[in-house]
Design an enzyme around this catalytic site. Structure first.
Site, PDB file in Angstrom:
ATOM      1  N   GLU A 180      36.851  24.124  83.221  1.00 50.25           N
ATOM      2  CA  GLU A 180      36.506  22.983  82.363  1.00 50.25           C
ATOM      3  C   GLU A 180      37.787  22.445  81.732  1.00 50.25           C
ATOM      4  O   GLU A 180      38.127  22.807  80.605  1.00 50.25           O
ATOM      5  CB  GLU A 180      35.526  23.408  81.258  1.00 50.25           C
ATOM      6  CG  GLU A 180      34.275  24.115  81.739  1.00 50.25           C
ATOM      7  CD  GLU A 180      33.344  24.511  80.601  1.00 50.25           C
ATOM      8  OE1 GLU A 180      33.461  23.956  79.481  1.00 50.25           O
ATOM      9  OE2 GLU A 180      32.487  25.390  80.829  1.00 50.25           O
ATOM     10  N   GLU A 190      29.993  32.385  78.271  1.00 49.13           N
ATOM     11  CA  GLU A 190      30.631  32.550  76.961  1.00 49.13           C
ATOM     12  C   GLU A 190      30.218  33.827  76.240  1.00 49.13           C
ATOM     13  O   GLU A 190      29.856  33.823  75.063  1.00 49.13           O
ATOM     14  CB  GLU A 190      30.406  31.301  76.103  1.00 49.13           C
ATOM     15  CG  GLU A 190      31.057  30.063  76.712  1.00 49.13           C
ATOM     16  CD  GLU A 190      30.847  28.787  75.926  1.00 49.13           C
ATOM     17  OE1 GLU A 190      30.098  28.813  74.926  1.00 49.13           O
ATOM     18  OE2 GLU A 190      31.438  27.753  76.303  1.00 49.13           O
TER      19      GLU A 190
END
Length: 255
Positions: free
Chosen positions: A194, A95
């Site tokens: 995800e 991220e």
């Protein structure tokens, strides 16, 4: 047919070393044994996490650059060899669109260092850039593409573009395709790392699951899809994202 698995938390740094110097892979190793026994291939998630709120406090408290760099090296030298030959992919620095904990403290070259060392320690592992709001919402699609170009310019090895897909029913099939097309322009294989979808009505959830899977598996750049949770008793987005009810029966989405 599920043939890949990924751990939600058990191979993250804060799970493996909650206290400095006390490294523990017990839970992760038990999961490896179970899943390999069932014939699963495994993704590694994640060596580092660039969002400060997800960095354990003892790491945040380290002076830098020296002691923090030493801790980064210790993490790399521990976790990558430990799972060498087990994790076929690694999310290296998770991220980066939404945090810059390591860059702020160790300089803009730290991500290249992390990727280089991971490659040295496990040359066979494929290295993934993993982030969100790229496909879901589309707010960061262009920023993600620019991130990849910036990493390329630094000579950073990238093998897979990982796109988290924590979806809402507002994201249409046409929008998903358009955003995947945009990311695919970079020329890398794409993995949905995800995937989950929240919908109170299990029939609505079921239709979205089917539409999503048909869309992403039908896209020529997408090579894999990981479901991020499935059981109502342990889903980070709650029972309205589950495919399996609390009593382990399949709901409509699971069917």
């Amino acid at each position: 047919f599920w043939d890949w698995a990924v751990f939600g938390n058990e191979s993250k740094w804060y799970a493996n070393e909650a206290t400095q110097g006390f490294v523990n892979y017990q839970d992760a190793d038990a999961m490896v044994d179970l899943l390999q026994g069932w014939g699963f291939s495994l993704r590694g998630h994640t060596i580092f996490w660039d969002v400060q709120a997800n960095v354990q406090q003892w790491v945040q408290n380290l002076p830098y650059p020296g002691p923090l760099q030493t801790a980064v090296d210790a993490r790399l030298n521990s976790v990558v060899p430990h799972f060498q030959g087990i994790f076929k992919h690694w999310d290296v620095n998770n991220e980066m669109l939404h945090g810059n904990f390591f860059e702020d403290r160790l300089g803009p070259g730290i991500t290249k260092y992390m990727h280089d060392r991971t490659s040295e320690l496990d040359p066979a592992a494929l290295l993934t850039i993993n982030d969100y709001n790229v496909i879901e919402g589309g707010w960061d699609t262009n920023a993600y593409k620019q991130l990849i170009l910036n990493l390329e310019a630094q000579g950073i090895r990238i093998d897979i573009l990982g796109v988290q897909c924590h979806m809402t029913t507002d994201d249409t099939v046409a929008e998903i395709n358009q955003r995947l097309d945009s990311v695919a322009e970079l020329g890398y294989p794409i993995w949905v790392t995800e995937f989950d979808i929240v919908a109170t009505d299990p029939l609505v959830r079921a239709q979205y699951v089917e539409d999503f899977y048909r869309t992403v598996y039908g896209h020529p750049a997408v090579e894999g899809v990981m479901m991020w949770g499935f059981w109502a008793g342990d889903h980070w987005r709650g029972a309205n994202a589950a495919l399996v009810n609390l009593d382990w029966t399949l709901n409509a989405a699971g069917q």
